[in-house]
Design an enzyme around this catalytic site. Structure first.
Site, PDB file in Angstrom:
ATOM      1  CB  SER A   1      -3.143   4.802   5.418  1.00 54.28           C
ATOM      2  OG  SER A   1      -2.145   4.113   6.134  1.00 54.28           O
TER       3      SER A   1
ATOM      4  CD  GLU B   1      -4.697   2.059   3.069  1.00 53.31           C
ATOM      5  OE1 GLU B   1      -5.017   1.140   3.821  1.00 53.31           O
ATOM      6  OE2 GLU B   1      -3.524   2.409   2.884  1.00 53.31           O
TER       7      GLU B   1
ATOM      8  CG  ASP C   1      -2.175  -0.839   0.989  1.00 50.54           C
ATOM      9  OD1 ASP C   1      -2.147  -1.657   0.057  1.00 50.54           O
ATOM     10  OD2 ASP C   1      -3.150  -0.686   1.730  1.00 50.54           O
TER      11      ASP C   1
ATOM     12  CG  ASP D   1      -2.290  -2.576   4.513  1.00 50.85           C
ATOM     13  OD1 ASP D   1      -1.410  -2.884   5.338  1.00 50.85           O
ATOM     14  OD2 ASP D   1      -2.622  -1.420   4.298  1.00 50.85           O
ATOM     15  CE  LYS D   2      -6.046  -2.874   1.491  1.00 49.83           C
ATOM     16  NZ  LYS D   2      -4.816  -2.588   2.152  1.00 49.83           N
TER      17      LYS D   2
ATOM     18  CB  CYS E   1       4.762   0.053   8.074  1.00 50.81           C
ATOM     19  SG  CYS E   1       5.371   0.066   6.374  1.00 50.81           S
TER      20      CYS E   1
END
Length: 554
Positions: free
Chosen positions: A470, A444, A80, A122-123, A193
């Site tokens: 985000s 995002e 992302d 994320d996804k 992150c």
């Protein structure tokens, strides 16, 4: 135990199938054991996934030690951060459905007996879990772990500081040398992150919901314990297979509520709303936005990790991790500790002996950051079907705010205005046509929120959007406005200069325009068509549901 893999490995009729396994070097002995898919999102384009080859090998070792045959299968994954701020971000949320579909496809096509899912960012995490829930075969999530915090200006930092530094540079608050210092210091190595962004939020919630082993959410990517966890995940899935414990035995209405309680205590990303709704949908659990506020009203916020505060995932790990948070919540009666988990044990057994080791990273129930949870759902004439804000990352002075609407029909137009100094104290930035259908893909928008923070406007300017933010965003950033503009939602009716009133404590968001005037505007309103007409995103735009139902495909 009847194995699904017998459909491709056993009997005279399956000799052709076996011959293809032999072509890859498998032995008869391996084919007589359970076949366990190790679905790894390893790649060289995502920092959180750059080491997943090693994690997957450790998982495979665990499967072999427990008597199974591991089979490595690749999965895609979008970074992302790299996709942020341009057309690439349109593909991020949408990729969740591709990942779920691919997990289902590979497991069904090859009749795998069990799965260990190896995502990190994320996804990819919810996408893999959604696929496993569809299949409902024994499964364990084993993520790659969080990145260590970086250093900038003598302080621990993570990726959100980098995006904010861009805003500071645009405003002339720092020079190119300081920007370069930040750029080369915030992300020191592999892992998701280091703040409580979406990736770490979902990895923590997989642990809280019970589908991942204790430590999954917080053991740093570079620690030896992460490799040990991966080996134990391989062993654990074999025990689940032996005992016939499936994902829907673990992920149910009660365990999702447990995850929500941890979500509120941790101050997770607003994207967890989308993903928990989608996970519940795949698990066949009835679940709507109202439950978020119900749990938020009961469960206090115990953690302020970046971007809400100065602590990072390594600090949460050192303070006792998710088990310590769960143990504290259990004291208040906020968890059902009787539920089964991927360890083959109950929540109570998993957290036995856990406690807070550092109250700077995890506060006790007696001294929370807030008596209410980290997320809040808002409703009003802008968002009849709801929207979401990360309440724990909002400055106290912005919990209630009224100001003039500054209306933009894309993130690009909004960020241009912010960088050009056209947004002022008190404004409410409205970004629309960025929803699941209108984007398409529900980008995002870390760039605009971070630019405002870097320009020191995050305590005076609010943002609302039918897109999303985000997990690294902070401030009064209100996303997932539903219905979205592309579906005729009222956010599409807001005009430049309209007064918007935000009241987070009272869960309301309204534009100060009469019902009659809104009706007049709606009668004259034609939603703009999505601006991508070809490729699979165009198909996604036709099939995707609203954000308030998880942006799942119809």
């Amino acid at each position: 135990m009847k194995l699904r893999s017998a459909n491709v490995t056993q009997g005279v009729e399956r000799a052709p199938n076996r011959s293809l396994f032999y072509a890859m070097g498998y032995t008869r002995e391996e084919l007589d054991r359970p076949l366990v898919g190790v679905i790894s999102a390893y790649s060289e384009i995502v920092p959180g996934h750059a080491h997943l080859d090693k994690i997957a090998e450790a998982v495979k070792a665990g499967v072999r030690m427990a008597g199974g045959t591991p089979i490595l299968i690749p999965a895609i994954g979008v970074c992302d951060g790299i996709a942020m701020g341009h057309i690439g971000m349109k593909y991020s949320l949408a990729s969740r459905e591709l990942i779920a579909d691919s997990v289902e496809t590979m497991a069904m096509a090859h009749q795998l007996d069990a799965l260990v899912l190896v995502p990190n960012c994320d996804k990819i995490v919810p996408g893999m879990l959604m696929g496993a829930l569809r299949l409902n075969i024994p499964s364990v999530v084993c993520s790659g772990g969080p990145m260590m915090a970086g250093v900038y200006d003598g302080e621990e930092v993570s990726l959100s500081k980098m995006f904010e530094a861009v805003g500071a540079r645009k405003a002339g608050l720092i020079d190119d040398a300081k920007l370069d210092e930040c750029e080369t210091g915030v992300c020191p190595g592999c892992g998701s992150c280091a703040g409580m962004y979406t990736a770490n939020s979902m990895n923590c919630l997989c642990e809280a919901i019970g589908i991942a082993l204790p430590g999954n959410g917080t053991i740093p990517a570079v620690h030896a314990r992460r490799m040990q966890l991966a080996k134990h995940a391989g062993m654990a899935v074999m025990e689940l297979l032996k005992r016939d414990i499936k994902p829907r035995d673990i992920v149910n209405e009660k365990s999702i509520r447990n995850a929500l309680a941890c979500d509120m205590a941790l101050g997770c990303s607003t994207n967890t709303v989308l993903h928990l709704l989608a996970i519940a949908h795949e698990a066949g659990v009835s679940f709507d936005l109202a439950l978020f506020n119900e749990v938020s009203a009961q469960v206090p916020n115990l953690c302020h990790l970046a971007p809400a505060g100065p602590t990072h995932m390594q600090d949460l790990y050192a303070a006792g991790g998710i088990a310590a948070v769960q143990a504290e919540l259990a004291k208040g009666g906020f968890l059902d500790t009787s539920l089964m988990t991927a360890t083959g044990k109950t929540v109570a057994e998993n957290i036995s002996g856990a406690s807070i080791r550092n109250t700077g990273a995890i506060r006790p129930l007696s001294n929370p950051y807030s008596p209410t949870g980290g997320l809040q759902i808002l409703w009003g004439n802008i968002a009849p079907d709801g929207c979401v804000v990360k309440r724990s990352a909002v400055a106290p002075e912005m919990l209630k705010h009224s100001g003039p609407a500054r209306v933009f029909d894309s993130e690009d137009d909004a960020i241009s205005a912010i960088y050009n100094g056209e947004i002022h104290e008190g404004d409410v930035v409205v970004i629309r046509y960025e929803g699941p259908k209108g984007g398409p893909g529900m980008r995002e928008m870390l760039n605009p929120t971070s630019a405002l923070a870097g320009m020191k406007l995050d305590k005076t300017v609010a943002l609302i959007t039918d897109g999303r933010f985000s997990g690294a965003s902070r401030g009064a950033s209100i996303g997932h406005v539903s219905p979205e503009a592309a579906e005729g939602g009222p956010i599409g009716l807001i005009q430049e200069g309209d007064t918007i009133c935000i009241d987070i404590p009272n869960a309301s968001i309204n534009v100060e325009v009469s019902d009659e005037e809104l009706a007049r505007r709606k009668a004259a309103f034609t939603p703009r068509e999505p601006n991508i007409k070809s490729g699979w995103l165009a198909r996604y735009a036709r099939l995707v549901s609203s954000a308030n139902t998880g942006a799942v495909l119809k």
